[in-house]
Structure formats: structure tokens, C-alpha cells
Design a protein around this motif. Sequence first.
Motif, PDB file in Angstrom:
ATOM      1  N   UNK A 117      60.443  44.808  40.294  1.00 43.01           N
ATOM      2  CA  UNK A 117      60.914  46.010  41.171  1.00 43.01           C
ATOM      3  C   UNK A 117      59.848  47.178  41.032  1.00 43.01           C
ATOM      4  N   UNK A 118      58.693  46.890  40.359  1.00 37.29           N
ATOM      5  CA  UNK A 118      57.625  48.001  40.278  1.00 37.29           C
ATOM      6  C   UNK A 118      56.724  47.778  41.524  1.00 37.29           C
ATOM      7  N   UNK A 119      55.690  48.796  41.536  1.00 37.05           N
ATOM      8  CA  UNK A 119      54.964  48.677  42.838  1.00 37.05           C
ATOM      9  C   UNK A 119      53.945  47.585  42.514  1.00 37.05           C
ATOM     10  N   UNK A 120      53.877  46.817  41.550  1.00 38.99           N
ATOM     11  CA  UNK A 120      53.098  45.601  41.713  1.00 38.99           C
ATOM     12  C   UNK A 120      53.476  44.515  42.443  1.00 38.99           C
ATOM     13  N   UNK A 121      54.771  44.553  42.775  1.00 32.98           N
ATOM     14  CA  UNK A 121      55.273  43.534  43.629  1.00 32.98           C
ATOM     15  C   UNK A 121      54.853  43.370  45.118  1.00 32.98           C
ATOM     16  N   UNK A 158      53.587  58.942  33.482  1.00 34.35           N
ATOM     17  CA  UNK A 158      53.571  59.191  34.879  1.00 34.35           C
ATOM     18  C   UNK A 158      52.669  58.152  35.605  1.00 34.35           C
ATOM     19  N   UNK A 159      52.244  57.169  35.315  1.00 29.24           N
ATOM     20  CA  UNK A 159      51.419  56.292  35.966  1.00 29.24           C
ATOM     21  C   UNK A 159      52.189  55.147  36.570  1.00 29.24           C
ATOM     22  N   UNK A 160      52.309  54.965  37.700  1.00 30.56           N
ATOM     23  CA  UNK A 160      53.097  53.847  38.387  1.00 30.56           C
ATOM     24  C   UNK A 160      53.006  52.500  38.136  1.00 30.56           C
ATOM     25  N   UNK A 161      51.924  52.317  37.209  1.00 29.23           N
ATOM     26  CA  UNK A 161      51.579  50.684  36.883  1.00 29.23           C
ATOM     27  C   UNK A 161      52.071  50.832  35.396  1.00 29.23           C
ATOM     28  N   UNK A 162      51.437  51.710  34.678  1.00 28.66           N
ATOM     29  CA  UNK A 162      51.819  51.583  33.093  1.00 28.66           C
ATOM     30  C   UNK A 162      53.272  51.751  32.702  1.00 28.66           C
ATOM     31  N   UNK A 163      53.824  52.717  33.501  1.00 31.93           N
ATOM     32  CA  UNK A 163      55.266  52.947  33.301  1.00 31.93           C
ATOM     33  C   UNK A 163      56.153  51.759  33.175  1.00 31.93           C
ATOM     34  N   UNK A 164      56.225  51.001  34.241  1.00 33.96           N
ATOM     35  CA  UNK A 164      57.452  49.687  34.202  1.00 33.96           C
ATOM     36  C   UNK A 164      56.548  48.660  33.417  1.00 33.96           C
ATOM     37  N   UNK A 187      46.769  41.834  43.549  1.00 32.55           N
ATOM     38  CA  UNK A 187      45.997  41.993  42.388  1.00 32.55           C
ATOM     39  C   UNK A 187      46.341  43.435  41.829  1.00 32.55           C
ATOM     40  N   UNK A 188      46.132  43.474  40.363  1.00 32.57           N
ATOM     41  CA  UNK A 188      46.362  44.777  39.785  1.00 32.57           C
ATOM     42  C   UNK A 188      45.148  45.614  40.020  1.00 32.57           C
ATOM     43  N   UNK A 189      45.178  47.059  40.125  1.00 28.62           N
ATOM     44  CA  UNK A 189      44.011  47.727  40.351  1.00 28.62           C
ATOM     45  C   UNK A 189      42.849  47.716  39.035  1.00 28.62           C
ATOM     46  N   UNK A 190      41.690  47.730  39.546  1.00 25.40           N
ATOM     47  CA  UNK A 190      40.537  47.600  38.286  1.00 25.40           C
ATOM     48  C   UNK A 190      40.405  48.893  37.629  1.00 25.40           C
ATOM     49  N   UNK A 191      40.513  50.031  38.305  1.00 24.37           N
ATOM     50  CA  UNK A 191      40.142  51.217  37.854  1.00 24.37           C
ATOM     51  C   UNK A 191      41.065  52.403  37.978  1.00 24.37           C
ATOM     52  N   UNK A 192      41.015  53.511  37.239  1.00 25.29           N
ATOM     53  CA  UNK A 192      41.837  54.526  37.682  1.00 25.29           C
ATOM     54  C   UNK A 192      40.846  55.662  38.177  1.00 25.29           C
ATOM     55  N   UNK A 193      41.418  56.670  39.000  1.00 26.50           N
ATOM     56  CA  UNK A 193      40.846  57.681  39.635  1.00 26.50           C
ATOM     57  C   UNK A 193      41.748  58.288  40.680  1.00 26.50           C
ATOM     58  N   UNK A 194      41.809  59.642  40.792  1.00 29.46           N
ATOM     59  CA  UNK A 194      42.681  60.336  41.895  1.00 29.46           C
ATOM     60  C   UNK A 194      41.996  60.244  43.187  1.00 29.46           C
ATOM     61  N   UNK A 195      42.625  59.754  44.248  1.00 26.93           N
ATOM     62  CA  UNK A 195      42.372  59.901  45.409  1.00 26.93           C
ATOM     63  C   UNK A 195      43.494  60.229  46.346  1.00 26.93           C
ATOM     64  N   UNK A 196      43.277  61.514  46.805  1.00 24.39           N
ATOM     65  CA  UNK A 196      44.527  61.981  47.489  1.00 24.39           C
ATOM     66  C   UNK A 196      45.740  61.976  46.761  1.00 24.39           C
ATOM     67  N   UNK A 197      45.411  62.274  45.330  1.00 24.38           N
ATOM     68  CA  UNK A 197      46.711  62.300  44.477  1.00 24.38           C
ATOM     69  C   UNK A 197      47.488  60.947  44.331  1.00 24.38           C
ATOM     70  N   UNK A 198      46.774  59.765  44.595  1.00 23.40           N
ATOM     71  CA  UNK A 198      47.128  58.488  44.259  1.00 23.40           C
ATOM     72  C   UNK A 198      46.272  57.988  43.445  1.00 23.40           C
TER      73      UNK A 198
END
Length: 456
Positions: A409-413, A230-236, A417-428
Motif C-alpha cells: 500500500x506504499x508508493x513502491x507498489x 517524513x520520507x515516503x519510502x522509509x516510513x512504510x 525499482x526503488x530509488x537509488x539516491x535522495x535529493x529534493x527535486x521540486x519538493x519531491x
Amino acid sequence: MDTTDGATAIERPRFGVLRQRDFRLLWLGETTSGLGTSITTVALPLIAVVVLKSDTFAVGALAAAVWLPWLVIGLPVGAWVDRMRRRPLMIACDLAAALLYASVPVAAWCDALTYTHLLVVALACGVASVFFSTAYHAFLPAVLDGRDLLEGNAKLQGSEAGTRVLGRGAAGLIAQAFGAVLGLLVDAVTFLISTVCLALLRVREPAPENPVDRTTLRRRIGEGLRFVLHDRYLRPMVVYGAVANLALMGYQAVQIVFLVRTVGANPATVGVLIMIGSLGGVLGALLAGAVGRRFGTARGMLAMQAFTGPFALLLPLTVPGAGLLLFALGGFTVGTGITACNVVLGSFRQTYCPPRLLGRVVATTMVINHSTIPLGSLLGGWLGDAVGLRPTMWIMTGLLAPCWLILALSPMRGRRDLPQGYGPVDGRTADAGLGATEPQATGTAAEECAADVSPR
């Protein structure tokens, strides 16, 4: 110079994380066992081809057997590792691998070595590798804190690439001079050295999860799967790793047979050619941090993959004589891109994932990425018999060359930089840019892309 808070400049100590005793021991043990594993990468298929006269499909099946355990036990191992002490488990795996690899030369010297024996050893060592690899990637953050993970991973990847250079070249020379089976005895000794280094560590691991927690194994596995899928970075990332591994193992399963039987190279030349390809891994490890700082961890990684991937198409063009340089150049450039990707994506996962899920996330990503490795090996072996070795090399490298587009074609395009940490902020996902100082840690989300016949 490295900026830690935007105002204070701190000079990086000479030798960096190697000044830390525990990391130095871990690095030494992994580097030594990596040398032995690199020898086995060449020696194991050479034993099948030269000593046992196995056909192409049998060599592909041997490569598949090493990785098959990931499909069978990978997910539950991730859940188990989250509830276990990692270091004792890693020591047990090293000892088991040492005994298994040592059994091959002993059987050969007793004139009792068979293909079945070789297949069983590959399968059993694959099981040990599932446990070791999952525990190892979850254990590293206990040795290094988040600020040092990128540097630590780069040094581990760099030494691993360096040992590939030495080990694969040495494997060909050992096979030429003393016979391929001796290489597996060398590998057994390196696993013993790794065991000693792990035993000498002083680090105190965080306590595993409370055993009174009655969460079912299926539910715990499901948590890791959902987090990754379900993670938009790990999945691709895992899709990319799976496709790349299918292609990599498809041609790696037959490349030694291709070089020996189609190109006409002798074992020493085979070892040197694969060794040159491994030099690219050394360069990739050295470039990963610098490219990440200069262009960003996401943007720099994508650019390197776009540049290096098409060089895989040089491999099937290999012919005797000067044409061997095509194989060397293709392997070198592809290795550069793969290893740089490993450093960035691997460290990203170690800092991005919640610690309580890390073992399961490691196992989930490895299972997905590794699921295509036995398929690629079997497919490569089958195609080698069905359509020929050179056409098989074309098919598999033709798949590898453009697979970087999955990441593009993933959000990283759209990120530097790639995100450093994980945590919900407004569902993102809560993104913390890594470019302000050094790109912070990544462990091995795509480290699986550097798949060899031997998985350590």
C-alpha cells in the motif's frame, strides 16, 4: 555480465567483492560471530527451559531483554556513532560480548547460574549490540563503494543465513550431547575471532563530524527522526519492520517451548527444525539480486513477500511425527522472504540516505523496528501462559502472514525499482531507477525482520 554505463560491458570478477581484502576480513569475522550467535539463539532459551526450568513468560522476558536497550539508548547511540570512529567501537563491543557470554558456562560449572544472571547477560549483550549494529551498518560503506554494496550485503546476508543453518543445528546437538551452556562458550570464542578480523582491517574511515559542532543531542536525534518519518519510502518500511517483528518475536519467543512441551520434540530435533528454517535465509540471499534484476527491486520484493508470508500459518499446525515437516516448510519459506527483503531494503538505505545522517537514520529505523521486539516477546510469553502455546502460535503467525500489505500500500507498489539516491527535486524525492544495470545497494532497513533471541 554487468552493464555499468549502458554501453560498456564489464565481466564481474570471480568471487566478486570477496576479492577485496578488507571486505573478506569483515565477512569472515561477521560469518564466524554469526555462527556463534546462531548457536546462542537456540542455547539461551534452552538453558532457561531445560537447565533453569523457567516458565513461558520468563523465556519471553529473556528474549525481550536482548532487544530492550534499543528502546532506551537506540536514538542517542545513532547520534553518538555519527561522531565516533566505528571500527574501535565495534571491537570494544565484540570483546564485551565475549566476556559476558563466557560468564554463563563458568557460572553453570560453578553451580552458581541463576535466571537473574542469564537475564543480565542478555540485557548487557543487547546494549553492546545496539552500539555494534549501528556502527557496523554505518561502517560498511567505508569498506565497499556504492556499486558493490548490494553484492556485499547479499554475501553478508547469505553467510548469516548459512551460519543460522549450521549454528542452530549444532546448538541442538551440543545441548543434547554436552549441555546447552557450552553453546555460549562457543559464541564467546567467535566474538574473539571477529575482534581479530576487525583489528586487521586497513580501511581508513572518513573522519567523524567536527566535534566543535555544538548541535544539541536532541536536535541531532530529531534530524534522523524527521528524515525517516517524513520520507515516503522509509516510513512504510519501518512500519512494516515493526509489525513484522512484533509477530516474529511473538512466536519465536515461544517456539522452542512449543516444540519441546506441546509437540514433544527433543533438543536435537528442535535444533534441526530451526536449522531447516534458516536454510530459507540462504535461498533468500541468493534470490534477492536475481529477482531484483529480473522483476525490479520494488516489484520483485513485493511479489516474494506476498508469496512467502502466508506460509507462516503452517507453523501452528505442527504435530509429532510427519507433522514436523509443516514447521520445517513454514520456517523455510518465511525465512526465504524475510532474508530477500533484508538484502533489498538494507542496501537501499545505505545508498539512499545522506552520509552525514546515516548513523542516525540507521539508529532511528532500528529503534522503530526493534521497539516491537520486546513487546512481541513479552506478549508471546504472556499469551503462552494465558491461552496456551498453540493458540499463541496461531495469533502471532496470523498477524505475520498479511503484513506485507503495508509495503504493497506504499508508493513502491507503483515502481519497478526503488530509488537509488535522495535529493529534493521540486519538493519531491529525486528517483534514480536501479534497473538499468544491477539493482544498486540496500543495507538493512528491514534486516530487523529476521529477529532472533540474540541480536547479532
